[in-house]
Scaffold this active site. Structure first.
Site, mmCIF file in Angstrom:
data_model
loop_
_atom_site.group_PDB
_atom_site.id
_atom_site.type_symbol
_atom_site.label_atom_id
_atom_site.label_comp_id
_atom_site.label_asym_id
_atom_site.label_seq_id
_atom_site.Cartn_x
_atom_site.Cartn_y
_atom_site.Cartn_z
ATOM 1 N N LYS A 181 0.833 -1.199 0.000
ATOM 2 C CA LYS A 181 0.000 0.000 0.000
ATOM 3 C C LYS A 181 0.872 1.254 0.000
ATOM 4 O O LYS A 181 1.855 1.338 0.736
ATOM 5 C CB LYS A 181 -0.919 -0.012 1.226
ATOM 6 C CG LYS A 181 -1.858 1.187 1.297
ATOM 7 C CD LYS A 181 -2.777 1.112 2.497
ATOM 8 C CE LYS A 181 -3.668 2.344 2.585
ATOM 9 N NZ LYS A 181 -4.602 2.288 3.731
ATOM 10 N N SER B 232 -9.015 3.405 2.638
ATOM 11 C CA SER B 232 -7.969 3.881 1.744
ATOM 12 C C SER B 232 -7.130 2.771 1.129
ATOM 13 O O SER B 232 -6.305 3.029 0.260
ATOM 14 C CB SER B 232 -7.060 4.854 2.498
ATOM 15 O OG SER B 232 -6.404 4.209 3.563
ATOM 16 N N SER C 30 -9.912 1.561 6.872
ATOM 17 C CA SER C 30 -9.223 1.499 5.583
ATOM 18 C C SER C 30 -8.818 0.107 5.121
ATOM 19 O O SER C 30 -8.470 -0.075 3.962
ATOM 20 C CB SER C 30 -7.981 2.396 5.614
ATOM 21 O OG SER C 30 -8.362 3.738 5.698
#
Length: 426
Positions: free
Chosen positions: A41, A117, A141
């Site tokens: 990520k 996210s 997230s």
């Protein structure tokens, strides 16, 4: 690795990857995941050589100079990191559509968002590029993307995963790192690779007993939840009851104050953090309007207001612990409705309150796990009429991570992901 790269090229229009290594990645160390390709990520503890740009033009060109403790553990387990996944700028959205691109689509329906996210990580796993991907969670997230894309999303207990050497108290402790997976088996296999022997002032987090007959607190009356999403909670409850667990209904009103306090704490912590980044040299003029607005809020935030929010967060944690004197696990809806279309969480505006309201309405029980430090797990327990996943969320006291992975086992058979894994273990 070749299969993963090939699949990444096939589904490039999904926008799951923000960066792909143009060189072959050396074989990883021997370990339980030896040779398995990994996507990282673009927001979290750094991986050496992998861009860590947080989806922002203000950080373009930056790469991790050295591995974080967590990154070193991924490598020691045998993973081969070869790319970075798409995130909204600084994680300020529950959809991964940064203005610097790419725009991340949901593999189950490209008209929809993949969540945020960790949306790029979820899209990559759901599209079959990799079997699991690194992810982080400060307000849902990991869990919102998992819920959107039909995956397993575990937000670990506070303190279970190392955050060092320079990432130890990022966001006041509300952020956790782990991964998005396709199966409970993979999450369980990954767990011992990333936990234990944590460097720092605190001892390793003791795990609660994972086997037993538990009392489940079922939340069935949350306002604004679509009927089929609420019905999914009832379905999960009946399956777990048949597995030998007891049920107890918990009125949603009992969680209202914890929810409100958690939303306020998230707001203040995020705002203060972005203001501090600006003071540390981040060129906020290069950031999206929403990011600038949060940073400006942080600059005007008084110490008293920040302290009040943090103190209220501790009170919320105590309130949740008192609830866990009555039940062992909470079972809640994860999302209020089906995954939303692209553009549902715009960031081209200067209204943090509107963004926070959208996020809380969409995932009403997400942030409370971050503020209180409790572990939370989401997984799908069926599909709606459009074939989209119906996710639920399980929350238990700190140290109950393995309890959640064990407890959820009877639920896993209720959903089969429609997209096969292409890049699995080659």
């Amino acid at each position: 690795m070749a299969l993963a790269r090939g699949r990444a090229a096939e589904v490039a229009d999904l926008g799951a990857l923000s960066w792909l290594c143009d060189e072959d990645v050396p074989e990883g160390q021997a370990g339980p995941f030896a040779g398995v390709p990994l996507l990282v990520k673009d927001l979290g503890g750094p991986f050496a050589g992998i861009p860590m740009r947080a989806g922002s033009a203000a950080l373009q060109g930056r790469k991790g100079a050295a591995d974080s403790d967590l990154a070193a553990r991924f490598r020691a387990a045998g993973f081969r990191p070869f790319g970075a996944t798409t995130v909204p700028e600084f994680g300020l959205s529950l959809s991964s559509e940064p203005q610097v691109g790419p725009l991340c689509r949901n593999p189950l329906d490209p008209r929809l968002g993949a969540g945020g996210s960790s949306g790029g990580s979820a899209a990559a796993v759901a599209a079959g590029i990799v079997p699991l991907a690194h992810a982080t969670d400060a307000g849902g997230s990991i869990r919102v993307p998992a819920a959107s894309c039909g995956l397993i999303g575990l937000k670990p207990s506070r303190g279970a995963i190392p955050g060092g050497p320079g990432f130890g108290n990022h966001l006041g402790g509300i952020a956790s790192e782990f991964a998005l997976t396709r199966s409970l088996r993979d999450a369980r296999a990954l767990w011992p690779c990333l936990t234990g022997r944590v460097r720092g002032p605190y001892p390793d987090l003791a795990q609660l007993p994972e086997e037993g007959r538990f009392t489940l607190g079922i939340v069935l009356d949350t306002p604004g939840i679509a009927p089929e999403r609420q019905a999914a909670v009832e379905t999960a409850a009946r399956v777990l009851e048949a597995a030998g667990h007891a049920l107890r209904v918990i009125p949603a009103a009992r969680l209202d104050r914890i929810r409100r306090v958690s939303a306020r704490g998230f707001d203040r912590i995020i705002s203060a953090n972005l203001a501090a980044l600006g003071d540390a040299g981040l060129d906020l003029s290069l950031c999206e309007p929403l990011t600038q607005s949060f940073a400006n809020r942080g600059k005007t935030l008084s110490a008293k207001d920040l302290w009040s929010a943090l103190e209220a967060g501790t009170t919320a944690a105590h309130a949740l612990w008192h609830l866990f004197e009555e039940v062992d696990v909470l079972l809640t809806p994860m999302l209020s409705c089906a995954p939303l279309p692209l553009g549902a969480f715009p960031t081209d505006h200067a209204d943090p309150e509107a963004q926070l309201h959208r996020m809380d309405t969409y995932a009403p029980y997400a942030a409370l796990a971050n503020i209180t430090g409790a572990p939370a797990l989401t997984l799908p327990v069926g599909a709606d009429a459009a074939g989209l996943p119906l996710p639920v969320q399980l929350i238990t006291p700190i140290g109950g991570d393995l309890r959640l992975l064990s407890l959820a086992a009877p639920l896993e058979a209720l959903w089969t992901h429609p997209i096969p894994l292409f890049g699995g273990c080659a």
